[in-house]
Enzyme design. Structure first.
Site, PDB file in Angstrom:
ATOM      1  N   ASP A 206      -3.203   4.188  -2.226  1.00 17.67           N
ATOM      2  CA  ASP A 206      -4.122   4.645  -1.183  1.00 17.67           C
ATOM      3  C   ASP A 206      -4.060   6.164  -1.068  1.00 17.67           C
ATOM      4  O   ASP A 206      -3.508   6.711  -0.110  1.00 17.67           O
ATOM      5  CB  ASP A 206      -3.739   3.969   0.141  1.00 17.67           C
ATOM      6  CG  ASP A 206      -4.588   4.421   1.309  1.00 17.67           C
ATOM      7  OD1 ASP A 206      -5.756   4.775   1.085  1.00 17.67           O
ATOM      8  OD2 ASP A 206      -4.078   4.423   2.448  1.00 17.67           O
TER       9      ASP A 206
ATOM     10  N   ARG B 169       2.703  -0.921  10.735  1.00 14.37           N
ATOM     11  CA  ARG B 169       3.669  -0.847  11.827  1.00 14.37           C
ATOM     12  C   ARG B 169       4.059  -2.199  12.433  1.00 14.37           C
ATOM     13  O   ARG B 169       5.239  -2.402  12.738  1.00 14.37           O
ATOM     14  CB  ARG B 169       3.145   0.102  12.914  1.00 14.37           C
ATOM     15  CG  ARG B 169       3.356   1.571  12.561  1.00 14.37           C
ATOM     16  CD  ARG B 169       2.592   2.502  13.475  1.00 14.37           C
ATOM     17  NE  ARG B 169       1.207   2.639  13.041  1.00 14.37           N
ATOM     18  CZ  ARG B 169       0.345   3.503  13.579  1.00 14.37           C
ATOM     19  NH1 ARG B 169       0.718   4.291  14.565  1.00 14.37           N
ATOM     20  NH2 ARG B 169      -0.887   3.591  13.133  1.00 14.37           N
TER      21      ARG B 169
ATOM     22  N   LYS C  24       0.840  -1.191   0.000  1.00  9.57           N
ATOM     23  CA  LYS C  24       0.000   0.000   0.000  1.00  9.57           C
ATOM     24  C   LYS C  24       0.876   1.243   0.000  1.00  9.57           C
ATOM     25  O   LYS C  24       1.716   1.423   0.874  1.00  9.57           O
ATOM     26  CB  LYS C  24      -0.920   0.018   1.220  1.00  9.57           C
ATOM     27  CG  LYS C  24      -1.872   1.220   1.239  1.00  9.57           C
ATOM     28  CD  LYS C  24      -2.773   1.207   2.458  1.00  9.57           C
ATOM     29  CE  LYS C  24      -2.070   1.681   3.717  1.00  9.57           C
ATOM     30  NZ  LYS C  24      -1.770   3.149   3.678  1.00  9.57           N
TER      31      LYS C  24
ATOM     32  N   LYS D 249      -6.995   8.088  -1.626  1.00  9.22           N
ATOM     33  CA  LYS D 249      -8.325   8.514  -1.180  1.00  9.22           C
ATOM     34  C   LYS D 249      -8.819   9.742  -1.953  1.00  9.22           C
ATOM     35  O   LYS D 249      -9.144  10.791  -1.369  1.00  9.22           O
ATOM     36  CB  LYS D 249      -8.321   8.794   0.320  1.00  9.22           C
ATOM     37  CG  LYS D 249      -7.922   7.599   1.184  1.00  9.22           C
ATOM     38  CD  LYS D 249      -7.949   7.965   2.661  1.00  9.22           C
ATOM     39  CE  LYS D 249      -7.575   6.783   3.552  1.00  9.22           C
ATOM     40  NZ  LYS D 249      -6.145   6.437   3.448  1.00  9.22           N
TER      41      LYS D 249
ATOM     42  N   THR E 106     -10.726   4.366  10.191  1.00  6.19           N
ATOM     43  CA  THR E 106     -10.589   3.584  11.416  1.00  6.19           C
ATOM     44  C   THR E 106     -10.135   4.429  12.606  1.00  6.19           C
ATOM     45  O   THR E 106     -10.164   3.957  13.742  1.00  6.19           O
ATOM     46  CB  THR E 106      -9.604   2.416  11.219  1.00  6.19           C
ATOM     47  OG1 THR E 106      -8.375   2.911  10.687  1.00  6.19           O
ATOM     48  CG2 THR E 106     -10.179   1.381  10.271  1.00  6.19           C
TER      49      THR E 106
ATOM     50  N   ASP F 217     -12.947  14.738  -4.745  1.00  7.71           N
ATOM     51  CA  ASP F 217     -13.017  16.032  -5.417  1.00  7.71           C
ATOM     52  C   ASP F 217     -14.239  16.013  -6.330  1.00  7.71           C
ATOM     53  O   ASP F 217     -15.047  15.087  -6.271  1.00  7.71           O
ATOM     54  CB  ASP F 217     -11.723  16.279  -6.211  1.00  7.71           C
ATOM     55  CG  ASP F 217     -11.349  17.752  -6.288  1.00  7.71           C
ATOM     56  OD1 ASP F 217     -12.233  18.560  -6.675  1.00  7.71           O
ATOM     57  OD2 ASP F 217     -10.202  18.112  -5.975  1.00  7.71           O
TER      58      ASP F 217
END
Length: 239
Positions: free
Chosen positions: A61, A215, A34, A63, A123, A66
């Site tokens: 990714d 992570r 990603k 997002k 999230t 517009d």
């Protein structure tokens, strides 16, 4: 699709060589990488090509959110990069989603088409933030279902949603509608800035198609072993 292909590694790294080392290390034990806003803005579109040259597939990714024409053109550009999937904010509305679906269909005519995912409720947001900051009175679950159904009606391939909404999305949108889930934390790993989280095993048992992990892999002493451990947990969950 093998279980390992359902693992997407979030390549949230600010050093190019470090990022490419991770691709070399992990490309055969995960399905995709990603690329989010930070690395894309630092390294540019050629970074996607460098990952692909090393055998990695890319989930872009960014997002997009517009007016319809702008997002449609951005979708065309993403499709030209050859990414496996990219996402748009469902909050941009049905006309925006329909425009990007049509643009990508035209751009990839006769070729493999990039999957377009709709971002539902981040999230990092809980019920309090939805009401206080966004003026949305629905619960996170209700809002996710509402947006997921809208995304499906507009022709998107699936959605990005938290682990807590997987079962409900399956119930309302069917088995063929893709669900990509961030907020995945192996047992014992701190949640950080994520609020609606789950373990890899629980997410797979709930019916997710892909999990996104950053992570817990990137910060591990042995990132490859951490990725393999997550894949093993996913395998055990579906036995």
């Amino acid at each position: 699709m093998q279980i390992k292909d359902r693992l997407i590694v979030a390549l949230d790294v600010t050093e190019r060589e470090k990022a490419l080392e991770l691709v070399e290390m992990l490309h055969d034990c995960c399905g995709m990488f990603k690329i989010g806003l930070e690395p894309f803005c630092i390294f540019g579109p050629t970074f996607v090509e460098e990952i692909q040259d090393r055998g990695g597939k890319v989930f872009l990714d960014l997002k997009f959110h517009d007016i319809p024409r702008t997002v449609a053109q951005a979708g065309r550009a993403a499709a030209r990069l050859g990414v496996e999937m990219f996402n748009v904010h469902i909050a941009g509305g049905s006309e925006m989603m329909k425009a990007v679906v049509e643009a990508v269909r035209e751009e990839t005519a006769g070729k493999k088409q990039a999957k377009i995912l709709g971002v539902t409720v981040l999230t990092s947001l809980g019920a309090d933030e939805l009401t206080r900051d966004l003026g949305i009175d629905r619960s996170p679950l209700e809002q996710v279902i509402f947006w997921a159904q809208e995304a499906k009606e507009c022709g998107l391939s699936g959605v990005v949603a938290s682990p807590r909404e997987i079962s409900a999305i399956r119930e309302h949108c069917g088995r063929d509608f893709l669900i990509v889930t961030p907020g995945i934390r192996p047992a014992g790993f701190e949640s950080g800035d994520q609020k609606r989280i789950s373990t890899p095993g629980d997410a797979v048992r709930s019916g997710v198609d892909y999990i996104v992990v950053g992570r817990p892999i990137l910060q591990a002493q042995d990132p490859r072993q951490a990725a393999l451990d997550i894949v093993r947990e996913m395998e055990e969950a579906i036995r």
